[in-house]
Enzyme design. Structure first.
Site, short mmCIF file in Angstrom:
data_model
loop_
_atom_site.label_atom_id
_atom_site.label_comp_id
_atom_site.label_asym_id
_atom_site.label_seq_id
_atom_site.Cartn_x
_atom_site.Cartn_y
_atom_site.Cartn_z
CD GLU A 50 -1.65 -2.41 1.64
OE1 GLU A 50 -0.44 -2.61 1.89
OE2 GLU A 50 -2.52 -3.30 1.77
CG PHE A 112 -9.17 -9.81 12.77
CD1 PHE A 112 -7.91 -10.33 12.97
CD2 PHE A 112 -9.66 -9.74 11.47
CE1 PHE A 112 -7.13 -10.75 11.90
CE2 PHE A 112 -8.90 -10.16 10.39
CZ PHE A 112 -7.63 -10.67 10.61
CD GLN A 113 -7.27 -7.33 9.28
OE1 GLN A 113 -8.32 -6.98 8.75
NE2 GLN A 113 -6.30 -7.91 8.60
CB VAL A 382 15.69 9.39 -0.66
CG1 VAL A 382 16.56 9.72 0.54
CG2 VAL A 382 14.67 10.48 -0.91
CG PHE A 467 22.80 10.04 0.70
CD1 PHE A 467 23.00 10.90 -0.37
CD2 PHE A 467 22.37 10.59 1.90
CE1 PHE A 467 22.80 12.27 -0.24
CE2 PHE A 467 22.17 11.94 2.04
CZ PHE A 467 22.37 12.79 0.97
C1 LIG Z 1 18.93 13.46 0.58
C2 LIG Z 1 18.42 14.81 0.20
C3 LIG Z 1 19.28 15.88 0.09
C4 LIG Z 1 18.82 17.13 -0.28
N1 LIG Z 1 19.70 18.16 -0.45
C5 LIG Z 1 19.25 19.33 -0.98
C6 LIG Z 1 20.16 20.39 -1.32
O1 LIG Z 1 21.36 20.27 -1.15
N2 LIG Z 1 19.63 21.50 -1.88
C7 LIG Z 1 18.28 21.68 -2.10
O2 LIG Z 1 17.86 22.70 -2.62
N3 LIG Z 1 17.43 20.71 -1.76
C8 LIG Z 1 17.87 19.55 -1.23
N4 LIG Z 1 16.98 18.56 -0.95
C9 LIG Z 1 15.56 18.84 -1.09
C10 LIG Z 1 15.06 19.64 0.12
O3 LIG Z 1 14.91 18.77 1.22
C11 LIG Z 1 13.72 20.32 -0.19
O4 LIG Z 1 12.80 19.37 -0.61
C12 LIG Z 1 13.83 21.38 -1.27
O5 LIG Z 1 14.93 22.22 -1.06
C13 LIG Z 1 12.56 22.19 -1.28
O6 LIG Z 1 12.40 22.77 -2.52
P1 LIG Z 1 11.37 23.96 -2.72
O7 LIG Z 1 11.62 25.01 -1.73
O8 LIG Z 1 11.42 24.30 -4.16
O9 LIG Z 1 9.94 23.24 -2.52
P2 LIG Z 1 8.92 23.19 -1.30
O10 LIG Z 1 9.57 22.75 -0.05
O11 LIG Z 1 7.78 22.39 -1.77
O12 LIG Z 1 8.47 24.69 -1.07
C14 LIG Z 1 7.63 25.36 -1.97
C15 LIG Z 1 7.17 26.66 -1.31
O13 LIG Z 1 6.45 27.40 -2.30
C16 LIG Z 1 5.20 27.81 -1.78
N5 LIG Z 1 4.31 27.92 -2.92
C17 LIG Z 1 3.67 26.93 -3.59
N6 LIG Z 1 3.01 27.42 -4.64
C18 LIG Z 1 3.25 28.76 -4.65
C19 LIG Z 1 2.89 29.82 -5.52
N7 LIG Z 1 2.13 29.60 -6.61
N8 LIG Z 1 3.33 31.06 -5.24
C20 LIG Z 1 4.09 31.30 -4.13
N9 LIG Z 1 4.48 30.33 -3.28
C21 LIG Z 1 4.07 29.08 -3.55
C22 LIG Z 1 4.83 26.77 -0.76
O14 LIG Z 1 3.93 27.31 0.19
C23 LIG Z 1 6.20 26.43 -0.16
O15 LIG Z 1 6.51 27.30 0.91
C24 LIG Z 1 17.43 17.32 -0.53
C25 LIG Z 1 16.56 16.25 -0.40
C26 LIG Z 1 17.03 15.00 -0.07
C27 LIG Z 1 16.07 13.87 0.02
C1 LIG Z 2 12.68 4.70 4.57
C2 LIG Z 2 14.05 5.24 4.84
N1 LIG Z 2 14.93 4.52 5.56
C3 LIG Z 2 16.17 4.99 5.79
C4 LIG Z 2 16.56 6.20 5.32
C5 LIG Z 2 17.97 6.74 5.57
N2 LIG Z 2 18.70 6.73 4.30
C6 LIG Z 2 18.83 7.80 3.51
S1 LIG Z 2 19.65 7.54 2.11
C7 LIG Z 2 19.89 5.92 2.50
C8 LIG Z 2 20.69 5.01 1.61
C9 LIG Z 2 20.08 4.78 0.28
O1 LIG Z 2 20.78 3.72 -0.30
P1 LIG Z 2 20.60 3.28 -1.80
O2 LIG Z 2 19.16 3.27 -2.17
O3 LIG Z 2 21.35 2.04 -2.02
O4 LIG Z 2 21.24 4.48 -2.60
P2 LIG Z 2 22.79 4.94 -2.58
O5 LIG Z 2 22.87 6.07 -1.63
O6 LIG Z 2 23.62 3.76 -2.21
O7 LIG Z 2 23.02 5.37 -3.98
C10 LIG Z 2 19.33 5.62 3.75
C11 LIG Z 2 19.40 4.30 4.42
C12 LIG Z 2 15.59 6.95 4.61
N3 LIG Z 2 15.86 8.15 4.13
N4 LIG Z 2 14.36 6.42 4.36
#
Ligand SMILES: Cc1cc2nc3c(=O)[nH]c(=O)nc-3n(C[C@H](O)[C@H](O)[C@H](O)COP(=O)(O)OP(=O)(O)OC[C@H]3O[C@@H](n4cnc5c(N)ncnc54)[C@H](O)[C@@H]3O)c2cc1C
Ligand SMILES: Cc1ncc(C[n+]2csc(CCOP(=O)(O)OP(=O)(O)O)c2C)c(N)n1
Length: 574
Positions: A50, A112-113, A382, A467
């Site tokens: 799911e 149940f559940q 991710v 990562f």
């Molecule tokens: C492992 C990992 C590493 C990451 N590293 C980075 C990194 O190094 N750099 C990076 O940038 N990101 C990184 N991210 C992503 C980060 O976590 C955020 O998701 C991202 O920076 C958010 O992007 P955003 O601000 O564009 O979007 P959002 O967080 O979705 O924000 C959008 C904003 O816009 C507003 N909004 C929506 N529509 C409108 C509109 N029409 N007009 C005005 N406002 C509006 C919303 O209210 C909200 O405040 C990483 C993510 C992961 C998973």
């Molecule tokens: C559901 C969940 N569990 C654990 C983590 C922590 N986490 C972030 S990145 C990562 C490793 C991802 O490994 P993989 O998919 O093999 O990609 P790689 O970084 O090796 O390219 C983990 C365990 C997470 N973000 N989400």
């Protein structure tokens, strides 16, 4: 018997434009699935977990902007939805979850559940209600849908199986849904204050995010008027980066040094529709303006000197006539030149030569970028795939890029691809999977075959949770618990009815990806990539540098000096 509540539910949904429901059946969902069986305008997408249903619905909602629906049976069935729904809620995409509930007469007896969906889903939804009486329908459903659409997030209805089977009292939809299209603009006085500030500033930087969707033309005109470089937060990449002479890339740990520089070296920073979460990357001394559709977002991540509530497009349209042309170009020129240099450095890492192994993941992504179609939809897991997608995928206004960017959950790319491909059967849908990420949701490979979804999976096989290893290294912690003993993913794919391919040397990458993309069905390409590929943050802080040398010291003391040599070979001596 007249129309059942379940039939009313499916009718309300289809009249609102819903075309499919993602889920796994169960007896408490029998009413809903039976009602779908009797219709020809609503498809059941049978996933194997799911959580995949919720991610798939989220991807559909992200790509279309319209309501998408997932469903789970009572107890464990709908509990499995939760992580995916968190992702939808945090990405602000309109999703309705039908959480089937145990028979209404048993509620409160630890039957149940039995679980309490109203509590369980409270944190990841704007609206979550139990339907305990047939008279509540369709009103509760319609409020749920209206809330998801207008607040952009998740709504949940907990629907006991017996109530779904009962005869409906009101047997027709009551509400006509339309997507909110109103423009939100700050007041004249607020716009004047902003124009005054910008008209007297020389070094302005624009930091745009996902809120810039649909405002590309205004954004470019604005940047030209104020002579500002534009950097973007990750979720803004697909809307901002293309056809953009002011582009200076991203900031953050996986951003580029040019984005970092543009942000840190400005007098005025204008944040447009971004919720970039990492506080240390904001400048301390600049005057900061934030424009966001949601007032509650203002000042959430940094100090803000001028916060305006408005949508980006409407606000810029109203602001532009008030601006004079900034004649100071030095800041823009410097940032753009720096970006070119940074880009060149990144491109030089995306190389591969015949026979080379392990393959650089940058090279794989560059080839993928070159071979993918003009309107491909990409998802990145991710893990390190988020880095490679940020740096090596080129957006063009038609391509889309999804991830679990705000919630940061692993194993998002395959389930999101299911939603994207079900919604857009004619488009190329490509998942950039981690080996850890794919194995976390491996069962849903079967969904691709079952529903004939021609998704292409590129597996970055580095035999590690790489990562996490990077995080451990920069924190000065020795790698532990991150090894993966991987199966042969290509063979698993074949067993699941997909085309399974492998690339073990750099010269095999292009033919394998090209073959997969041309294949008329789902395909998986397993690429053996370097495990130790360093993804350097834009500037290394003292703390991080200290952590890295600490790691080296630890590694050597623990007799793992060979790993340091590998690191150096793969990164420094290239
Ligand atoms: C492992 C990992 C590493 C990451 N590293 C980075 C990194 O190094 N750099 C990076 O940038 N990101 C990184 N991210 C992503 C980060 O976590 C955020 O998701 C991202 O920076 C958010 O992007 P955003 O601000 O564009 O979007 P959002 O967080 O979705 O924000 C959008 C904003 O816009 C507003 N909004 C929506 N529509 C409108 C509109 N029409 N007009 C005005 N406002 C509006 C919303 O209210 C909200 O405040 C990483 C993510 C992961 C998973
Ligand atoms: C559901 C969940 N569990 C654990 C983590 C922590 N986490 C972030 S990145 C990562 C490793 C991802 O490994 P993989 O998919 O093999 O990609 P790689 O970084 O090796 O390219 C983990 C365990 C997470 N973000 N989400």
């Amino acid at each position: 018997m007249g129309k059942r509540v379940a039939d009313l539910v499916t009718e309300v949904l289809t009249k609102a434009g819903v075309r499919r429901i993602y889920g796994v059946p169960g007896d408490s969902l029998n009413g809903i699935t039976d009602s779908i069986r009797l219709r020809n305008d609503l498809q059941w997408i049978h996933v194997r977990h799911e959580e995949a249903a919720a991610f798939a619905a989220g991807a559909e909602a992200h790509l279309t902007g319209s309501l998408a629906v997932c469903a789970g049976s009572c107890g464990p069935g709908n509990l499995h939805l939760i992580n995916g729904l968190y992702d939808c809620q945090r990405s602000r995409v309109p999703v309705l979850a039908i959480a089937a509930q145990i028979p209404s007469a048993e509620l409160g007896s630890t039957y149940f559940q039995e679980t309490r969906p109203e509590h369980l889903f409270a944190q990841c939804s704007h609206y979550c209600e139990l339907v305990s009486n047939v008279d509540q329908m369709p009103r509760v459903l319609e409020i749920a849908m209206q809330t998801a659409i207008s607040k952009r997030g998740v709504s949940v209805i907990a629907l006991p199986g017996d109530i779904a089977m009962k005869e409906a009292v009101i047997d027709h939809p009551r509400v006509h849904y339309h997507e909110p299209a109103s423009g939100v603009c700050p007041s004249e006085e607020e716009l004047d204050a902003l124009a005054d500030l910008l008209n007297k500033s020389k070094k302005i930087t624009i930091f745009g995010g996902a809120g810039c969707a649909g405002a590309h033309a205004q954004l470019i005109e604005f940047a030209g008027k104020v002579q500002a470089p534009i950097l973007h937060a990750y979720r803004g990449k697909e809307f901002i980066e293309y056809d953009n002479p002011f582009d200076v890339g991203m900031t953050g740990l996986l951003g580029f040094s040019s984005g970092y520089l543009a942000m840190m070296d400005c007098d005025v920073l204008v944040m447009l529709g971004t919720d970039f979460p990492y506080q240390p990357f904001f400048p301390k001394d600049a005057t900061i303006v934030q424009i966001d559709l949601r007032g509650e977002q203002i000042g959430r991540r940094t100090k803000v000197d001028l916060g305006l509530v408005g949508d980006v497009k409407t606000t810029l349209q109203a602001l532009l006539p008030k601006l004079s042309q900034n004649s100071h170009q030095a800041h823009l020129n410097e940032c753009v030149a720096h970006y070119r240099k940074t880009r060149k450095g990144l491109d030089e890492l995306a190389t591969g030569h015949p026979g080379q192994k392990p393959i650089h993941p940058q090279y794989v992504t560059r080839i993928l970028d070159q071979l993918a179609s003009k309107d491909a939809i990409f998802m990145c897991d991710v893990g390190t795939p988020v880095i490679w997608a940020a740096r090596y995928l080129t957006m063009n206004g038609q391509r889309r890029l999804l991830g679990s960017f705000n919630h940061g959950s692993m194993a998002n790319a395959l389930p999101q691809a299911i939603g994207a491909q079900a919604t857009f059967p004619g488009r190329q849908v490509i998942s950039m999977c981690g080996d850890g990420g794919l194995s976390m949701c491996l069962g849903d490979l079967l969904t691709l075959k079952q529903h004939a979804l021609p998704v292409k999976l590129i597996v970055y096989k580095n035999d590690a949770l790489a990562f996490v290893e990077l995080e451990m290294k920069s924190a000065g912690v020795l790698n532990f618990t991150t090894d993966l003993r991987n199966p042969d993913f290509a063979k698993i794919a074949e067993g699941a009815g997909l085309l399974g391919l492998k690339a073990e040397t750099a010269d095999q990458v292009e033919p394998a990806i090209a073959k997969a993309l041309a294949y008329n069905g789902p395909a998986l390409v397993e690429v053996s990539v370097a495990r130790q590929e360093l993804a350097m943050p834009p500037t290394i802080t003292f703390e991080q540098a200290k952590g890295f040398s600490l790691f080296m010291l630890q590694a050597i003391l623990n007799g793992r000096g060979d790993e340091i040599i590998d690191l150096a070979k793969e990164n420094l001596l290239r």
